[in-house]
Design a protein around this motif. Sequence first.
Motif, short mmCIF file in Angstrom:
data_model
loop_
_atom_site.label_atom_id
_atom_site.label_comp_id
_atom_site.label_asym_id
_atom_site.label_seq_id
_atom_site.Cartn_x
_atom_site.Cartn_y
_atom_site.Cartn_z
N PRO A 1 -20.60 -7.05 -29.92
CA PRO A 1 -20.53 -5.63 -29.57
C PRO A 1 -21.11 -5.27 -28.21
CG PRO A 1 -22.33 -6.00 -31.12
CD PRO A 1 -21.67 -7.32 -30.90
N ILE A 2 -21.79 -6.17 -27.53
CA ILE A 2 -22.46 -5.71 -26.31
C ILE A 2 -21.50 -5.70 -25.13
CG2 ILE A 2 -24.73 -6.50 -27.07
CD1 ILE A 2 -24.64 -8.67 -25.02
N GLU B 1 -24.42 -6.05 -19.98
CA GLU B 1 -25.70 -6.39 -20.62
C GLU B 1 -25.82 -7.88 -20.82
OE1 GLU B 1 -26.65 -2.88 -23.72
OE2 GLU B 1 -24.58 -3.53 -23.69
N GLN C 1 -11.37 -0.17 -19.64
CA GLN C 1 -12.80 0.08 -19.70
C GLN C 1 -13.49 -0.74 -18.65
OE1 GLN C 1 -13.46 -0.85 -23.76
NE2 GLN C 1 -12.78 1.15 -24.42
N ARG D 1 -19.51 -1.86 -18.40
CA ARG D 1 -20.60 -1.27 -19.16
C ARG D 1 -20.19 -0.90 -20.58
NH1 ARG D 1 -25.41 0.78 -17.48
NH2 ARG D 1 -25.80 0.82 -15.26
N SER D 2 -18.91 -0.98 -20.85
CA SER D 2 -18.44 -0.56 -22.17
C SER D 2 -18.74 -1.61 -23.22
CB SER D 2 -16.93 -0.33 -22.13
OG SER D 2 -16.66 0.90 -21.53
N GLY D 3 -19.05 -1.12 -24.41
CA GLY D 3 -19.35 -2.02 -25.51
C GLY D 3 -18.19 -2.96 -25.78
N GLU E 1 -21.28 -2.97 -10.39
CA GLU E 1 -21.17 -1.54 -10.15
C GLU E 1 -19.80 -1.18 -9.56
OE1 GLU E 1 -24.05 1.16 -7.62
OE2 GLU E 1 -24.97 0.48 -9.49
N GLU F 1 -17.31 -1.30 -12.30
CA GLU F 1 -17.44 -0.12 -13.16
C GLU F 1 -16.82 1.10 -12.47
OE1 GLU F 1 -18.76 -0.05 -16.25
OE2 GLU F 1 -18.60 2.11 -16.50
N LYS F 2 -17.07 1.21 -11.17
CA LYS F 2 -16.52 2.36 -10.44
C LYS F 2 -15.00 2.32 -10.42
CE LYS F 2 -20.14 4.29 -7.67
NZ LYS F 2 -21.18 3.90 -6.72
N ASP G 1 -13.89 3.82 -13.62
CA ASP G 1 -14.14 5.25 -13.81
C ASP G 1 -12.87 6.08 -13.61
OD1 ASP G 1 -16.76 4.95 -14.44
OD2 ASP G 1 -17.55 5.49 -12.47
N LYS H 1 -10.49 6.32 -16.54
CA LYS H 1 -10.94 7.14 -17.68
C LYS H 1 -10.33 8.52 -17.61
CE LYS H 1 -15.41 7.07 -17.29
NZ LYS H 1 -16.88 7.02 -17.44
N LEU I 1 -13.06 -3.90 -30.58
CA LEU I 1 -13.49 -4.40 -31.89
C LEU I 1 -12.79 -3.72 -33.05
CD1 LEU I 1 -17.35 -4.96 -31.59
CD2 LEU I 1 -15.50 -6.61 -31.36
#
Lengths: 531, 526
Positions: free
Chosen positions: A178-179, A183, A208, A211-213, A360, A363-364, A367, A370, A473
Amino acid sequence: MSPSFDAVVIGAGANGLVAAAVLGRAGFRVLLLEREHALGGQGRVIEFAPGFRAAPLATDPGWLPPPVAHGLGLEGLRRVPHDAPVTLVTGSGKCLTLWRDGSRAADAIRKHSDRDAARWRAFTARLGKLAGFLEALYEIPAPDVDLPTGDLLSLLGLARKFRGLGRDDMTEFLRILPISVWELLDDTFENGSLKAAIAPGGVRDLRQGPRSGATGFVLLHYLVGAPAGAVRGRGAWRDGPEAFTRAAESAAKRHRVTIRTGAAVARIQVREEAVAGVVLANGEEIEAKRVLSTADPARTLLGWVDPVWLDPEFLHAAQKIRYRGCTALVLYALDGLPEIPGLASPDALRGVVTLTPSLEALEKAADAAKYGSVSDRPHVEFSVPSMHATGLAPAGKHVLVARAQYAPYRLRDGGTWDEPRRDALADSVTAAIANVVPGFASRVLHRVLWTPGDLEARYGLTEGAATHGETTLDQILFMRPVAGWGRHAMPIRGLYLGGAGTHPGPGILGGPGWLAARRVIADGGNHRRDR
Amino acid sequence: MKRYDTIVIGGGHNGLIAAAYLARGGRKTLVLERRPVLGGAAVTEEVFPGFKYSVFSYVVSLLRPEIIRDLELPRHGLQILPLESTVTPLENGDYLAAWADPDETRRELCRHSPHDADAAVLFGRLMHHMAMAVKPILGMVPPDPASLAPSDLRSLLRLGGHFRSLGATRFHALHKLMTMSSADYLDEWFDFDPLKATKSASGIIGTFLGPRSPGSAYVLLHHYMGEIDGAFRAWGFQKGGTGAISDSIANAARSFGADVRTGVGVERVLVRDGRATGVALSTGEEIAASVVVSGLDPRRTFMQLVEPKELPGGLVEGVGRYKFRGSSGKVNLALDGLPSFTCMPGEGPHLRGAVSISPSLEYLERAYDDAKYGEFSRQPYMDIVIPSMIDPGMAPPGKHVMSIFVQYAPYHLNGGWTDSKREAFGDTVVKTLARHAPNIESLILHRQVLTPADIERITGLSEGNIFQGELALHQLFFMRPVPRWAKYRTPIRGYWQCGAGTHPGGGIMGGSGRLAALEILKEGGR
């Protein structure tokens, strides 16, 4: 009057070829229908510019589960594992190659961080071990709470394998699923470049960011079957990108499967709550009591089946499957091999070259998607398949396949993929590559952009999702394609799903098709009476 | 040196509950609280003369009914006043309201989306079933799936049996709730965006996740639990502020014979030959006890109160990567009068409930985006209540206190939190509120702004996380706080954990304190 068949298999991609061959081997008279004129589905080789060819969706051909290989006599297929599965290139001569060879990779990492270099081998070993457990899970039908007792045995075998991971890896497996890949990497490494080199594997074809699970799970999912030490990719086929399709085709023919290309399905016929056959786009009707579709769940369940035959709950669930294609491909015909300053060896071009310099930045890039916009600075990664298969390009010339995320299928406020938007995306991909390959633009002979919409049209992928449904998941295992219907038989008698939209999912050559065909066989041992 | 059977470190609600159960079980028990007030993050303080704030935690619903019963808390002062409504101001000047009366709520929802009004009924039923499915899990000591001990295997089998007994449909629904994002989950049910946003807001509280991040749907259920299974079946205020809940538990503990001391900081836990022998106070005094229970969060429990070298490497590593990532702040205002909301001008019943600044999913997601990159949200999610409307004793006559829970305010702010950043954060909150209640600025008499750094400094909660660690899937149940050490024990004999950093986790729930105490009593204090 068409000859009658025991089963019709829709789609001659890896799953369709395998499913048809498995059914044929069991004595079924099988008709395999393919919409295109060529076999191979996502693995087919396409000439995108005169003299330049590629299998753009299969730059990583995927994992061939050993039971499928043994069952169909495909053991002869050989891979060439990449020595350099992934290289991060960030311009100005800065490259980080994560070699498959552990000590070589550690040496490369040491230039960035001693601590990370020391942790590298343990990290890849652990990923390999955990992916190995997924492998076991992917070879059997998805376990569920209402498991029939007959399947408990396979579950016990799985439990034994799980215990076999040992105490630490057992809990680590449950923790990692799930992480977020962010992380996962942060917990292990300190160097940003190293993390950036690995992370894109966790967001592959996902709308995603890192950072998304559950992006930790996605990283593991696409590592199933990867050679030890590799954090991306499973290696090209030694005999070219079509090696698998050719081998699976001959297996199907060996088992007397009838193959028809250029035969698009328009409808699946249902009579008295059971499958009666299919109707082709040209109006031709083919009778069969079993239809196994390897197209994605939306096309099959919402496109070809009259909804009156489906319960409202099931229909609702099928409508809610998330596809969310967000990967665009840019195919380049080049007049030579791209030269990357600082690259330790041109071998790195055989693996994945990834250009996003940090978690980062990745992730950007996510974004924008989304909110239904295209990333200004998309994540770009590429490979050069003509390094392995010289036949893909004229002598001395090369093919470069770039994948760009995030380019969402659905744009906000009803926006469309018009020419300016297409050009803007293709230009930003070219610019990203040119940033690390000096003079890149001048070496481009042809450039072709495929947005998710193009992929939908070309490959029949709903929303352009090569995954046949996001690998989150809640959409894997017994939840794939629809909760409670993870074991390939659909609520209409005789209808089976066996594409990547079913367990065990995308990137597994013939895995879903093999399990689906076995389900057909288990359900209808008395098929010969159909004749 | 005075001798106790058990010392509980930290007088937060879990510590106090553990102490009450231990004392009730016949243990000579002492609670040590560093601050002059009891309650940890559940405190009432008169920060400005005449104005009482529930400084941190401000509403309650999750407190386990069995705890209220076992400890007879109503007799000791527990008195919950219901929070009657939630109003969400919309961007177009309209509002979305949920009232105490379900029929009224339905009519209101119908005004925006008849489909959602119907869906809400079915959704409520599903949440009820999910809460019932989770309830036995909240009340059990997590088994260790990697263990071969007969008790763990028995417990795992029981858990497997529980899931099978749910039936496939409910099990699958639970699986979705545990793994999806709250936005995707609510998208399957509802159309009206502000409704989805307001509901999903409870999925992001206390976590560093946006509504579109997988894993946020579970927190949604966590917050529904109280409404469905809690003693009050709704969110409510404690009369006298949240601190009065802590006081009622402390009173119960005392009634069973426990000693409760405030203003006593524990420096470390005394360990000899791998077992706890007592505690050393910051004054240098030592107090002996055969059992020491830490109500502090896992980082303080394992990295501060004892020497990490006393612990196995795996545990230290696990605690090291345990995620706190405080993401919320709090602004407490003293007001000269009542705010007037543009969408519902003047006084009215809506001021006795919550006002939720969550106009759209995109609004919340963008608030998260700011925090991801190390800034506080330029337009934050806010949950606003006016406790003095329900309990007039909280403020001088005619005046009011307003509690504003704010997300996101990342603990790790770019450049770190400073006094000026704190004030800028406070200004952003007031400015955001003023967009909906323009008179607010003229009413403010006093303002208390609490950043995650302040929450950490005052309460001791690491990184200011209000749940003693994020309620993320990989930090729940047998993984809370760390696999293998999720059964309240520690590798040091006689040293136990009872804080919200253990199963079942945060909120004023008390499950961790109770389960820990029951385990200690079962072990006979070894």
